[in-house]
Design a protein around this motif. Sequence first.
Motif, PDB file in Angstrom:
ATOM      1  N   UNK A 193     -25.603  42.791  11.554  1.00 46.60           N
ATOM      2  CA  UNK A 193     -25.274  43.366  12.917  1.00 46.60           C
ATOM      3  C   UNK A 193     -26.129  42.271  13.788  1.00 46.60           C
ATOM      4  N   UNK A 194     -25.386  42.294  15.257  1.00 46.18           N
ATOM      5  CA  UNK A 194     -25.911  41.253  16.213  1.00 46.18           C
ATOM      6  C   UNK A 194     -27.327  41.623  16.309  1.00 46.18           C
ATOM      7  N   UNK A 195     -27.587  42.958  16.326  1.00 44.55           N
ATOM      8  CA  UNK A 195     -29.071  43.298  16.645  1.00 44.55           C
ATOM      9  C   UNK A 195     -30.050  42.557  15.750  1.00 44.55           C
ATOM     10  N   UNK A 196     -29.779  42.428  14.467  1.00 47.36           N
ATOM     11  CA  UNK A 196     -31.071  42.330  13.503  1.00 47.36           C
ATOM     12  C   UNK A 196     -30.580  40.631  12.872  1.00 47.36           C
ATOM     13  N   UNK A 197     -29.524  39.972  13.202  1.00 44.77           N
ATOM     14  CA  UNK A 197     -29.227  38.556  12.624  1.00 44.77           C
ATOM     15  C   UNK A 197     -27.925  38.043  12.445  1.00 44.77           C
ATOM     16  N   UNK A 198     -27.221  38.620  13.296  1.00 41.98           N
ATOM     17  CA  UNK A 198     -25.672  38.093  13.371  1.00 41.98           C
ATOM     18  C   UNK A 198     -25.458  37.347  14.921  1.00 41.98           C
ATOM     19  N   UNK A 199     -26.566  37.117  15.519  1.00 39.39           N
ATOM     20  CA  UNK A 199     -26.378  36.852  16.878  1.00 39.39           C
ATOM     21  C   UNK A 199     -26.590  35.077  17.226  1.00 39.39           C
ATOM     22  N   UNK A 200     -25.681  34.623  17.153  1.00 38.77           N
ATOM     23  CA  UNK A 200     -25.960  32.962  17.421  1.00 38.77           C
ATOM     24  C   UNK A 200     -25.929  32.718  18.741  1.00 38.77           C
ATOM     25  N   UNK A 201     -26.173  31.127  18.840  1.00 43.40           N
ATOM     26  CA  UNK A 201     -26.186  30.594  20.234  1.00 43.40           C
ATOM     27  C   UNK A 201     -24.714  30.758  20.726  1.00 43.40           C
ATOM     28  N   UNK A 249     -18.556  25.040  10.715  1.00 47.92           N
ATOM     29  CA  UNK A 249     -19.403  24.120  10.068  1.00 47.92           C
ATOM     30  C   UNK A 249     -20.955  24.238  10.363  1.00 47.92           C
ATOM     31  N   UNK A 250     -21.090  24.690  11.571  1.00 49.04           N
ATOM     32  CA  UNK A 250     -22.391  24.952  11.877  1.00 49.04           C
ATOM     33  C   UNK A 250     -22.828  26.274  11.517  1.00 49.04           C
ATOM     34  N   UNK A 251     -22.133  27.323  11.390  1.00 47.49           N
ATOM     35  CA  UNK A 251     -22.872  28.648  11.126  1.00 47.49           C
ATOM     36  C   UNK A 251     -22.193  29.497   9.715  1.00 47.49           C
ATOM     37  N   UNK A 252     -21.366  28.823   9.225  1.00 46.56           N
ATOM     38  CA  UNK A 252     -20.496  29.422   7.875  1.00 46.56           C
ATOM     39  C   UNK A 252     -19.332  30.385   8.333  1.00 46.56           C
ATOM     40  N   UNK A 253     -18.916  31.066   7.613  1.00 44.57           N
ATOM     41  CA  UNK A 253     -17.730  31.951   7.761  1.00 44.57           C
ATOM     42  C   UNK A 253     -17.910  33.404   8.094  1.00 44.57           C
ATOM     43  N   UNK A 254     -18.995  33.763   7.800  1.00 41.33           N
ATOM     44  CA  UNK A 254     -19.320  35.489   7.827  1.00 41.33           C
ATOM     45  C   UNK A 254     -19.886  36.129   8.874  1.00 41.33           C
ATOM     46  N   UNK A 255     -20.152  37.121   9.318  1.00 37.69           N
ATOM     47  CA  UNK A 255     -20.867  37.789  10.570  1.00 37.69           C
ATOM     48  C   UNK A 255     -22.162  37.889  10.156  1.00 37.69           C
ATOM     49  N   UNK A 256     -22.432  37.856   8.819  1.00 37.32           N
ATOM     50  CA  UNK A 256     -23.932  37.928   8.187  1.00 37.32           C
ATOM     51  C   UNK A 256     -24.808  39.456   8.447  1.00 37.32           C
ATOM     52  N   UNK A 276     -19.186  39.647  15.771  1.00 36.64           N
ATOM     53  CA  UNK A 276     -18.009  38.653  15.462  1.00 36.64           C
ATOM     54  C   UNK A 276     -18.468  37.453  14.563  1.00 36.64           C
ATOM     55  N   UNK A 277     -17.507  37.087  13.603  1.00 39.11           N
ATOM     56  CA  UNK A 277     -17.957  35.756  12.912  1.00 39.11           C
ATOM     57  C   UNK A 277     -17.784  34.407  13.780  1.00 39.11           C
ATOM     58  N   UNK A 278     -18.941  33.784  13.623  1.00 38.61           N
ATOM     59  CA  UNK A 278     -18.516  32.460  14.614  1.00 38.61           C
ATOM     60  C   UNK A 278     -17.351  31.839  14.774  1.00 38.61           C
ATOM     61  N   UNK A 279     -16.614  31.747  13.944  1.00 42.47           N
ATOM     62  CA  UNK A 279     -15.337  31.271  14.128  1.00 42.47           C
ATOM     63  C   UNK A 279     -14.465  32.068  15.309  1.00 42.47           C
ATOM     64  N   UNK A 280     -14.469  33.382  15.082  1.00 47.60           N
ATOM     65  CA  UNK A 280     -14.037  34.031  16.316  1.00 47.60           C
ATOM     66  C   UNK A 280     -14.533  33.701  17.699  1.00 47.60           C
ATOM     67  N   UNK A 281     -15.921  33.740  17.533  1.00 45.76           N
ATOM     68  CA  UNK A 281     -16.716  33.360  19.000  1.00 45.76           C
ATOM     69  C   UNK A 281     -16.121  32.018  19.516  1.00 45.76           C
TER      70      UNK A 281
END
Length: 399
Positions: free
Chosen positions: A84-92, A75-82, A279-284
């Motif tokens: 690479x972590x280096x450029x825009x796939x790294x959430x809190x 719900x907070x971040x959506x389903x995808x990984x969007x 990793x997608x946020x759901x997995x994290x």
Amino acid sequence: MDFSPALNNVLQTVNRWRQDDCYPLFPVITETGDTTARIRLASGSERPVTVFASADYLSLSRLEQVRQEVIAAVERFGTGAYATQAVGGFTTLHQELEKTVASYFGKPAALLFPTGMQANIGALATLARAGDTVLTDHLNHGSITMGVRLTGAHMVTFRHNNPRHLNELLNRAAGPGRRIVVVDGLFSADGDLATLDEIADVARNHGAVLVVDEAHSAGPLGATGRGAAEQLGVLDRVDVITGTFSKAFASTGGFVCASEQVVDALRHTAVAYLLSLGLPPAAVGASLAAFKVLEKEGDERRERLARNARYLREQLREEGVDIAGSAAHVVVVLVGSVDRTARVTRRLRDEGLLVGPLFPPAVPIGGARLRLGVTAAHTEEELRRAVRLIPRALAEEPA
Ligand SMILES: Cc1ncc(COP(=O)(O)O)c(C=O)c1O
């Protein structure tokens, strides 16, 4: 299309299994029960199937708390990984999981990979370079071998769990290059633990870097679930820990724990990290929830798992089943030929017991086997049934 002889050989075996109606792979799961130890399959009878082919060892992946954290993450971040972590796939959430994993293993830093396989490949490709020697246990997981092959380093294989042989090879590998010793904490095709206390001594005496893959051992083993290195009292002597969230941590993804310097190098150079989306946020969210559950319930779940595993090992041995050196929650049953292993697997599945078959090259030729993953969720009745059905299947499917 023309394939290599080795590949053709595999395809011939697969076709023979299909013709003989004993194809043992890719059972289609239609639903899981209250835990992943109980499922239903698309084919076969209506009856529920007890799973001894899962690595959900601590039985966390159907828990309400874990599911709720996954929903919150989506719900907070959506389903995808969007990205690479280096450029825009790294959430809190990714950041929190890195910190959680590092502090869980008592290491300065950690980073997350899309899979455990990539964690091994990335770690070894970054640690070793041409001129170095990587010493790897003969029975280490294939992802370790693959990682070493990518480095250009010299790969030397030591006899399984044999610190004396390791010592000899390290003596021979003396020279300017770095020496890196890599072992699985719990060997997934043999069920035994690395003799890490002795291996750590040998590595230290030679000034070698020690890398341990705790894929099957982190969570279940050690007084506080830190894995085989904790169980053998050498956690502080392991330089690099690799592992996966796909087994005891109710999720998917890999990790590497090491010094700040090594983790920073991985973050900026490991191709297996940089060229694959994170990793997608759901997995994290699932992994974060798993660590929280284990903080409260880890001891009890580990005790149940150890009790179940001990019971299965002892009872199968008493029934005359060859479980080789199985010493923990991965219990292997030696069968022999690939065809017999396929037939035993299918017979057990038809009787409501799902087990994982292992075939060469994952195991030696003539050493095909079943791998049973015990979980904390198995009941006494389910374990008793396995002890009844497995020797009977072996007897009714002669070599
Ligand atoms: C010892 C070992 N290391 C690494 C891996 C790879 O983990 P993942 O499934 O996350 O790619 C496995 C996989 O099954 C494994 O058994």
